[in-house]
Design a protein around this motif. Structure first.
Motif, PDB file in Angstrom:
ATOM      1  N   ALA A   1       0.829  -1.206   0.000  1.00  0.00           N
ATOM      2  CA  ALA A   1       0.000   0.000   0.000  1.00  0.00           C
ATOM      3  C   ALA A   1       0.863   1.254   0.000  1.00  0.00           C
ATOM      4  O   ALA A   1       0.543   2.241  -0.668  1.00  0.00           O
ATOM      5  N   TYR A   2       1.979   1.243   0.719  1.00  0.00           N
ATOM      6  CA  TYR A   2       2.876   2.401   0.726  1.00  0.00           C
ATOM      7  C   TYR A   2       3.403   2.677  -0.673  1.00  0.00           C
ATOM      8  O   TYR A   2       3.403   3.810  -1.141  1.00  0.00           O
TER       9      TYR A   2
ATOM     10  N   PHE B   1       0.394   3.958  -3.018  1.00  0.00           N
ATOM     11  CA  PHE B   1      -0.165   5.278  -2.758  1.00  0.00           C
ATOM     12  C   PHE B   1       0.888   6.373  -2.662  1.00  0.00           C
ATOM     13  O   PHE B   1       0.592   7.533  -2.916  1.00  0.00           O
TER      14      PHE B   1
END
Length: 62
Positions: free
Chosen positions: A29-30, A33
């Motif tokens: 996710a890091y 996004f």
């Protein structure tokens, strides 16, 4: 009577697996996004729009 002395130790392995999945999803996710970079990439956007002047044809005179 027989007492159940099992304190749920069989779920320890499952807890490590779930914890590992949570960590991997947080890392993915890091990168999704945040773009995966520490510093943002600057882009030079310079658009030049020069169109020729269009004149209407002359109207016929009466």
């Amino acid at each position: 009577m027989a007492e159940n002395t099992n304190s749920g130790g069989g779920n320890t392995g499952l807890a490590f697996i779930v914890g590992g999945i949570v960590v991997v999803l947080a890392i993915v996710a890091y990168f999704v996004f945040a773009g995966g970079a520490m510093t943002p990439e600057t882009k030079d956007i310079n658009v030049d729009v020069d169109l020729p002047e269009v004149a209407a044809p002359a109207a016929p005179g009466n």
